[in-house]
Design a protein around this motif. Sequence first.
Motif, PDB file in Angstrom:
ATOM      1  N   GLU A  33       0.831  -1.206   0.000  1.00  0.00           N
ATOM      2  CA  GLU A  33       0.000   0.000   0.000  1.00  0.00           C
ATOM      3  C   GLU A  33       0.865   1.255   0.000  1.00  0.00           C
ATOM      4  N   ARG A  34       1.941   1.232   0.802  1.00  0.00           N
ATOM      5  CA  ARG A  34       2.836   2.385   0.863  1.00  0.00           C
ATOM      6  C   ARG A  34       3.516   2.616  -0.493  1.00  0.00           C
ATOM      7  N   ASP A  35       3.913   1.509  -1.138  1.00  0.00           N
ATOM      8  CA  ASP A  35       4.557   1.635  -2.448  1.00  0.00           C
ATOM      9  C   ASP A  35       3.589   2.225  -3.470  1.00  0.00           C
ATOM     10  N   LEU A  36       2.300   1.828  -3.367  1.00  0.00           N
ATOM     11  CA  LEU A  36       1.308   2.354  -4.300  1.00  0.00           C
ATOM     12  C   LEU A  36       1.127   3.850  -4.106  1.00  0.00           C
ATOM     13  N   VAL A  37       1.038   4.270  -2.836  1.00  0.00           N
ATOM     14  CA  VAL A  37       0.911   5.703  -2.534  1.00  0.00           C
ATOM     15  C   VAL A  37       2.137   6.452  -3.019  1.00  0.00           C
ATOM     16  N   LEU A  38       3.309   5.852  -2.777  1.00  0.00           N
ATOM     17  CA  LEU A  38       4.564   6.481  -3.184  1.00  0.00           C
ATOM     18  C   LEU A  38       4.649   6.596  -4.700  1.00  0.00           C
ATOM     19  N   ALA A  39       4.209   5.547  -5.390  1.00  0.00           N
ATOM     20  CA  ALA A  39       4.248   5.576  -6.856  1.00  0.00           C
ATOM     21  C   ALA A  39       3.347   6.677  -7.410  1.00  0.00           C
ATOM     22  N   ARG A  40       2.165   6.847  -6.789  1.00  0.00           N
ATOM     23  CA  ARG A  40       1.256   7.903  -7.247  1.00  0.00           C
ATOM     24  C   ARG A  40       1.860   9.285  -7.003  1.00  0.00           C
ATOM     25  N   ALA A  41       2.486   9.446  -5.835  1.00  0.00           N
ATOM     26  CA  ALA A  41       3.100  10.735  -5.514  1.00  0.00           C
ATOM     27  C   ALA A  41       4.316  11.001  -6.389  1.00  0.00           C
ATOM     28  N   ALA A  42       4.974   9.925  -6.835  1.00  0.00           N
ATOM     29  CA  ALA A  42       6.201  10.088  -7.617  1.00  0.00           C
ATOM     30  C   ALA A  42       5.930  10.558  -9.039  1.00  0.00           C
ATOM     31  N   THR A  43       4.736  10.345  -9.541  1.00  0.00           N
ATOM     32  CA  THR A  43       4.442  10.729 -10.931  1.00  0.00           C
ATOM     33  C   THR A  43       4.651  12.226 -11.180  1.00  0.00           C
ATOM     34  N   PRO A  44       4.032  13.122 -10.404  1.00  0.00           N
ATOM     35  CA  PRO A  44       4.307  14.551 -10.637  1.00  0.00           C
ATOM     36  C   PRO A  44       5.755  14.929 -10.301  1.00  0.00           C
ATOM     37  N   LEU A  45       6.345  14.229  -9.338  1.00  0.00           N
ATOM     38  CA  LEU A  45       7.735  14.502  -8.974  1.00  0.00           C
ATOM     39  C   LEU A  45       8.662  14.129 -10.131  1.00  0.00           C
ATOM     40  N   ARG A  46       8.375  13.012 -10.763  1.00  0.00           N
ATOM     41  CA  ARG A  46       9.187  12.574 -11.897  1.00  0.00           C
ATOM     42  C   ARG A  46       9.055  13.559 -13.055  1.00  0.00           C
ATOM     43  N   ARG A  47       7.845  14.026 -13.305  1.00  0.00           N
ATOM     44  CA  ARG A  47       7.642  14.990 -14.393  1.00  0.00           C
ATOM     45  C   ARG A  47       8.410  16.277 -14.122  1.00  0.00           C
ATOM     46  N   ALA A  48       8.384  16.721 -12.869  1.00  0.00           N
ATOM     47  CA  ALA A  48       9.105  17.941 -12.517  1.00  0.00           C
ATOM     48  C   ALA A  48      10.603  17.750 -12.681  1.00  0.00           C
ATOM     49  N   TYR A  49      11.098  16.564 -12.322  1.00  0.00           N
ATOM     50  CA  TYR A  49      12.533  16.299 -12.445  1.00  0.00           C
ATOM     51  C   TYR A  49      12.957  16.253 -13.913  1.00  0.00           C
ATOM     52  N   VAL A  50      12.176  15.590 -14.742  1.00  0.00           N
ATOM     53  CA  VAL A  50      12.487  15.531 -16.179  1.00  0.00           C
ATOM     54  C   VAL A  50      12.517  16.942 -16.770  1.00  0.00           C
ATOM     55  N   ALA A  51      11.570  17.772 -16.340  1.00  0.00           N
ATOM     56  CA  ALA A  51      11.535  19.158 -16.815  1.00  0.00           C
ATOM     57  C   ALA A  51      12.774  19.922 -16.351  1.00  0.00           C
ATOM     58  N   ALA A  52      13.225  19.657 -15.119  1.00  0.00           N
ATOM     59  CA  ALA A  52      14.422  20.324 -14.597  1.00  0.00           C
ATOM     60  C   ALA A  52      15.654  19.909 -15.386  1.00  0.00           C
ATOM     61  N   CYS A  53      15.730  18.641 -15.768  1.00  0.00           N
ATOM     62  CA  CYS A  53      16.853  18.168 -16.583  1.00  0.00           C
ATOM     63  C   CYS A  53      16.883  18.893 -17.932  1.00  0.00           C
ATOM     64  N   ALA A  54      15.704  19.012 -18.552  1.00  0.00           N
ATOM     65  CA  ALA A  54      15.633  19.707 -19.843  1.00  0.00           C
ATOM     66  C   ALA A  54      16.032  21.172 -19.683  1.00  0.00           C
ATOM     67  N   GLU A  55      15.657  21.767 -18.562  1.00  0.00           N
ATOM     68  CA  GLU A  55      15.987  23.174 -18.310  1.00  0.00           C
ATOM     69  C   GLU A  55      17.497  23.393 -18.200  1.00  0.00           C
TER      70      GLU A  55
END
Length: 387
Positions: free
Chosen positions: A220-242
């Motif tokens: 359950e914790r991994d599922l919650v973490l995975a959901r929270a990680a989606t916007p975090l991952r998008r922000a990180y990918v955007a930071a790399c491109a920046e």
Amino acid sequence: MAAETPLLTGFACRDGRESLVFGERADGTMAHISEVTSGLECNCVCPGCGTRLVARKGNKQDHHFGHHGVEDGRPCQAGPETALHKFAKEVLARRLELELPPLVDGAGPGKWVGYPGGTYGFDAALLENRLGEIVPDVIVRKGERHLLVEFLVTHACDEAKIARIVAMDMAAIEIDLSGLPRDTSRPDLEEAILATAPRKWLHNPKLREAQAERERRGGERDLVLARAATPLRRAYVAACAEVRAMRTSCLAYDRIVGRHLAHAVGIEVPGIGCFTVPPRDWQALILADAVDIAASGGKGLITTAGALWKIRQRGWLRRRFSGLTEAEAAAVRVDGTPFDHPANAVATWATTLSRLGILLPAGAGDRWIVWQLTAGQMRGPQTSKRL
């Protein structure tokens, strides 16, 4: 003299022969060799085969029981082990208590503790009572609950028997008596069985249930973490491109170019999105001072801690990514996104320079020095003043 094996009920005599130190009285109780008179007056029989025993308590051999009428008095094969089980059952039946090991799952503040360990009282004890396909050494009972007790004398409980215990889902412990000295007294032997000998859980239903619950909560914790990680991952990918699109603004880069080491900076490694400047800038900042010192004959040292201090001083770290837990980092990386913590990004870059022959490892993975052969090739005009 033959090597002596420290068995509990089947000791080795001074001549290397196995001996028996427990006999069975007429009333079924166990007698230690120290408690009986010599010869046939001991009035004991072998616990394994029922043969009449003679107590040998002379000065030439360790005191032991011999089988009367049997050449050289050797005990039968089942005697020593049967004596141990009967003695253990007798002790447990009389005392009806046993020191149990802690029942714990996990570690640290969040660990599950089903039982802290300690003396536990029972209602009854049974010897060699068949349960399905197994015959436990001793079974102790508390109410409707049973605990199987196995004794390690010469061999630990084998995997097949443990598998059957697990399949039956019954609590079981193993008490290790293999290390007891062969001259252990009866009182010390009792205490070893009841409390002092090493013991461990072979299986416990409560532990299995706790592990299943931990796995469920972890899922359950991994599922919650995975959901929270989606916007975090998008922000990180955007930071790399920046940072990839940024121009170099660090004057230290000019000094690196002046040292003919432009190929040593601007190396993309996992974690570049944790910085607010492109790799060329923070890598040049770290390398510039070290190569200047090395070029002047000094020891150009780079450490992970020192590098991060310089980077933080300039505000070049993104707080959102630099403080992620390892679990959060793993969730960001789950789809292959090349994320890593800033310290690891620095270490990966320095390790790459080691492969290029520019740096040499100088510690446990977090210290490097500029290679002196490289330093000799770096002497040249500086194109910009030092930061």
